[in-house]
Design a protein around this motif. Structure first.
Motif, PDB file in Angstrom:
ATOM      1  N   ARG A 156       0.556  -0.822   0.036  1.00  0.00           N
ATOM      2  CA  ARG A 156      -0.064  -0.011   0.018  1.00  0.00           C
ATOM      3  C   ARG A 156       1.178   1.552   0.043  1.00  0.00           C
ATOM      4  NH1 ARG A 156      -3.832   2.066   3.313  1.00  0.00           N
ATOM      5  NH2 ARG A 156      -2.511   3.940   4.188  1.00  0.00           N
ATOM      6  N   GLN A 157       0.460   2.179  -0.873  1.00  0.00           N
ATOM      7  CA  GLN A 157       1.331   3.287  -0.294  1.00  0.00           C
ATOM      8  C   GLN A 157       0.014   4.537   0.320  1.00  0.00           C
ATOM      9  OE1 GLN A 157       1.206   5.374  -4.724  1.00  0.00           O
ATOM     10  NE2 GLN A 157       1.682   3.550  -5.635  1.00  0.00           N
ATOM     11  N   ALA A 158       1.287   5.219   0.252  1.00  0.00           N
ATOM     12  CA  ALA A 158       0.584   6.319   2.185  1.00  0.00           C
ATOM     13  C   ALA A 158      -0.719   6.726   1.366  1.00  0.00           C
ATOM     14  CB  ALA A 158       1.659   7.765   1.959  1.00  0.00           C
ATOM     15  N   LEU A 212       1.615  -4.591  -6.789  1.00  0.00           N
ATOM     16  CA  LEU A 212       2.456  -3.444  -7.706  1.00  0.00           C
ATOM     17  C   LEU A 212       2.209  -3.113  -8.755  1.00  0.00           C
ATOM     18  CD1 LEU A 212       5.419  -5.555  -5.653  1.00  0.00           C
ATOM     19  CD2 LEU A 212       4.165  -3.880  -5.051  1.00  0.00           C
ATOM     20  N   ALA A 213       2.478  -1.591  -8.674  1.00  0.00           N
ATOM     21  CA  ALA A 213       1.864  -1.444 -10.450  1.00  0.00           C
ATOM     22  C   ALA A 213       3.668  -0.381  -9.948  1.00  0.00           C
ATOM     23  CB  ALA A 213       0.805  -0.956 -10.388  1.00  0.00           C
ATOM     24  N   GLY A 214       3.509  -0.338 -11.442  1.00  0.00           N
ATOM     25  CA  GLY A 214       5.146   0.708 -12.122  1.00  0.00           C
ATOM     26  C   GLY A 214       4.057   1.456 -13.856  1.00  0.00           C
ATOM     27  N   PHE A 215       5.242   2.997 -13.863  1.00  0.00           N
ATOM     28  CA  PHE A 215       4.285   3.222 -15.071  1.00  0.00           C
ATOM     29  C   PHE A 215       6.093   2.468 -15.542  1.00  0.00           C
ATOM     30  CE2 PHE A 215       2.483   6.311 -12.478  1.00  0.00           C
ATOM     31  CZ  PHE A 215       1.641   6.490 -13.208  1.00  0.00           C
ATOM     32  N   ARG A 264      12.067  -4.624 -13.242  1.00  0.00           N
ATOM     33  CA  ARG A 264      13.171  -3.198 -11.961  1.00  0.00           C
ATOM     34  C   ARG A 264      11.539  -2.826 -11.540  1.00  0.00           C
ATOM     35  NH1 ARG A 264      11.056   1.873 -12.859  1.00  0.00           N
ATOM     36  NH2 ARG A 264       9.983   1.550 -15.368  1.00  0.00           N
ATOM     37  N   GLU A 265      10.206  -3.090 -11.456  1.00  0.00           N
ATOM     38  CA  GLU A 265       9.209  -2.274 -10.242  1.00  0.00           C
ATOM     39  C   GLU A 265       9.210  -3.269  -9.067  1.00  0.00           C
ATOM     40  OE1 GLU A 265       7.833   0.438  -9.910  1.00  0.00           O
ATOM     41  OE2 GLU A 265       8.028   1.893 -11.528  1.00  0.00           O
ATOM     42  N   VAL A 266       9.268  -4.236 -10.048  1.00  0.00           N
ATOM     43  CA  VAL A 266       9.235  -5.332  -8.218  1.00  0.00           C
ATOM     44  C   VAL A 266      10.968  -4.935  -7.579  1.00  0.00           C
ATOM     45  CG1 VAL A 266       9.187  -7.551  -7.441  1.00  0.00           C
ATOM     46  CG2 VAL A 266       7.984  -6.856  -9.330  1.00  0.00           C
ATOM     47  N   GLU A 280      12.136  -3.040  -7.473  1.00  0.00           N
ATOM     48  CA  GLU A 280      12.900  -1.436  -6.579  1.00  0.00           C
ATOM     49  C   GLU A 280      11.613  -1.407  -4.823  1.00  0.00           C
ATOM     50  OE1 GLU A 280      13.107   1.642 -10.662  1.00  0.00           O
ATOM     51  OE2 GLU A 280      11.206   1.835  -9.252  1.00  0.00           O
ATOM     52  N   GLU A 281      10.980  -1.685  -5.564  1.00  0.00           N
ATOM     53  CA  GLU A 281       9.901  -1.565  -4.760  1.00  0.00           C
ATOM     54  C   GLU A 281       9.895  -2.650  -3.514  1.00  0.00           C
ATOM     55  OE1 GLU A 281       5.955  -1.075  -6.454  1.00  0.00           O
ATOM     56  OE2 GLU A 281       6.345   0.689  -7.215  1.00  0.00           O
ATOM     57  N   VAL A 282      10.044  -3.934  -3.524  1.00  0.00           N
ATOM     58  CA  VAL A 282      10.577  -4.239  -2.395  1.00  0.00           C
ATOM     59  C   VAL A 282      11.388  -5.269  -2.755  1.00  0.00           C
ATOM     60  CG1 VAL A 282       7.409  -4.916  -1.774  1.00  0.00           C
ATOM     61  CG2 VAL A 282       8.905  -6.482  -3.671  1.00  0.00           C
ATOM     62  N   SER A 308       9.915   5.054   0.982  1.00  0.00           N
ATOM     63  CA  SER A 308       9.674   6.162  -0.048  1.00  0.00           C
ATOM     64  C   SER A 308       8.687   6.083  -1.148  1.00  0.00           C
ATOM     65  CB  SER A 308      10.763   6.938  -1.559  1.00  0.00           C
ATOM     66  OG  SER A 308      11.190   6.164  -1.606  1.00  0.00           O
ATOM     67  N   GLU A 309       8.443   4.380  -1.573  1.00  0.00           N
ATOM     68  CA  GLU A 309       7.276   4.598  -2.631  1.00  0.00           C
ATOM     69  C   GLU A 309       6.247   4.418  -2.173  1.00  0.00           C
ATOM     70  OE1 GLU A 309       7.867   3.477  -5.951  1.00  0.00           O
ATOM     71  OE2 GLU A 309       9.923   3.516  -6.829  1.00  0.00           O
ATOM     72  N   LEU A 310       6.580   3.194  -0.564  1.00  0.00           N
ATOM     73  CA  LEU A 310       5.740   1.786   0.121  1.00  0.00           C
ATOM     74  C   LEU A 310       5.405   1.875   1.093  1.00  0.00           C
ATOM     75  CD1 LEU A 310       6.052  -2.192  -2.358  1.00  0.00           C
ATOM     76  CD2 LEU A 310       3.645   0.569  -2.690  1.00  0.00           C
TER      77      LEU A 310
HETATM   78 MG    MG Z   1       4.412   1.918  -7.916  1.00  0.00          MG
END
Ligand code: MG
Ligand code: NAI
Length: 346
Positions: free
Chosen positions: A212-214, A224-227, A240-242, A244-246, A288-290
């Motif tokens: 979850r995002q703040a 998880l999602a990312g542009f 990349r998103e996975v 970066e985020e987790v 900073s992302e999640l």
């Molecule tokens: Mg995201």
């Protein structure tokens, strides 16, 4: 039955036909009809005369509660909109601002029009409807109508914000259907844009990962999602998103389904499933992302799905999931069903 007197005869008689049923026998002819309207201004103007219109006011769609209590967009005929515009002292050219958004199963072209320059409350009363913020509308409407209204709003927004060429600064002019704009000076053609986003439900074989995002509503967890960055493939964005985020490395990727997502602007959501090795599931969350990310068992997912979306104002449960219209919901239910199937076959 539509209980509306000022608009008797000008509301479309077939408001329930919004949305397309894919693969019907007339699907090909409807798609070709729509394609012709995008290329032929005269044909499009003629189709508007027999078409259905969905009204917006400053990007809010006009909805009406049907006899069974469910919401639907108010659809007007062309002459109905003309009467409405005349009634409010504004006619003619505005109708030409309407944008082609689809074709009903009865081969009636569907358009949208933003009457943001008129008094909102007066138009709503005249049409016996209510202008409702898109985020709320999207979840009040049945799936196909929600997607159509989201598409309409995205196109209206795109036209409202692309009146000038980004290279020459000169005005751009739209075609009749509103499927493109052309720079009056350089003839550069602009088409409506969506930003591709990869959304992935990660599994370690027995659990799935949600974060979850703040900025999410309290208690809501999602996939998880990312542009996509310029030049990336779907798979490269996902990896990349996975990472970066987790902080995890993905093994297998499989595509599930896609969705146009209108919030905050038009995204093209590419929904995937992916796996990580059960031996490497330790999360290193980028705060900073999640705000949070964690693994959920099938039982936890089932009870969160059963809990549904909490009513506004009430205290939300500790964990709840995106609503039915969201591709995240689709990915989560697909995973839950697959887990059930696996458990049943063990
Ligand atoms: Mg995201
Ligand atoms: N339909 C669904 O089920 C779901 C939809 N979403 C949507 O997915 C989208 C992306 O998810 P996030 O985790 O926020 O993405 P993200 O992880 O890529 O982070 C967003 C950040 O990426 C940057 N960015 C790069 N390209 C961008 C672009 N074209 N437009 C906007 N920002 C860009 C910005 O700095 C932005 O703050 C969100 O807009 C969200 O609404 C997210 C979850 C579920």
């Amino acid at each position: 039955m539509l209980l509306l007197n000022p608009l008797r005869g000008i509301l479309s008689a077939r408001p329930q036909v919004l949305g397309l049923t894919r693969f019907s026998s007339s699907f090909v002819s409807r798609m070709r009809f729509l394609n012709r309207l995008k290329q032929d201004d005269e044909a499009c103007a003629a189709a508007l005369q027999d078409g259905q219109l969905v009204l917006f006011h400053r990007l809010q769609p006009l909805l009406q509660r049907g006899p069974t209590g469910t919401f639907r967009p108010v659809t007007l005929t062309c002459s109905g909109v003309q009467s409405l515009l005349q009634n409010f002292g504004s006619d003619g050219p505005l109708l030409e601002d309407s944008i082609l958004i689809g074709c009903s199963e009865q081969n009636q072209a569907q358009f949208c029009l933003d009457v943001g320059h008129l008094d909102q409350a007066a138009v709503a009363e005249f049409c016996a409807g209510t202008f409702i913020d898109l985020r709320k509308s999207f979840f009040l409407l049945p799936g196909p109508a929600a997607q159509l209204v989201a598409k309409a709003q995205a196109l209206l927004r795109w036209h409202q914000t692309n009146g000038f060429c980004s290279a020459t600064g000169q005005p751009t002019h739209r075609n009749r259907a509103g499927s493109q704009r052309v720079c009056s000076s350089s003839s550069t053609i602009y088409y409506p844009k969506m930003s591709p986003v990869v959304i992935v439900l990660l599994s370690d074989g027995s659990r799935c990962l949600l974060g979850r995002q703040a900025s999410f509503p309290r208690g809501m967890y999602s996939a998880l999602a990312g542009f996509c960055d310029m030049g990336e493939t779907l798979e490269e964005t996902l990896h990349r998103e996975v990472a970066e985020e987790v902080g995890l490395e993905v093994q297998d990727v499989s595509y599930s389904s896609s969705q146009h997502w209108p919030f905050p602007h038009s995204s093209f959501m590419l929904g995937c499933h992916a796996t990580v090795s059960p031996a490497h599931t330790q999360l290193d969350v980028d705060r900073s992302e999640l705000e949070d990310a964690r693994w959920f068992t099938p039982e936890e997912i089932s009870s969160a799905l059963q809990a549904g979306v909490p009513p506004r104002g009430g205290r939300p449960p500790d964990v709840w999931l995106p609503p039915k219209h969201a591709v995240a919901h689709h990915l989560i239910t697909e995973w839950r069903d697959r887990q059930r199937h696996l458990q049943a076959s063990e």
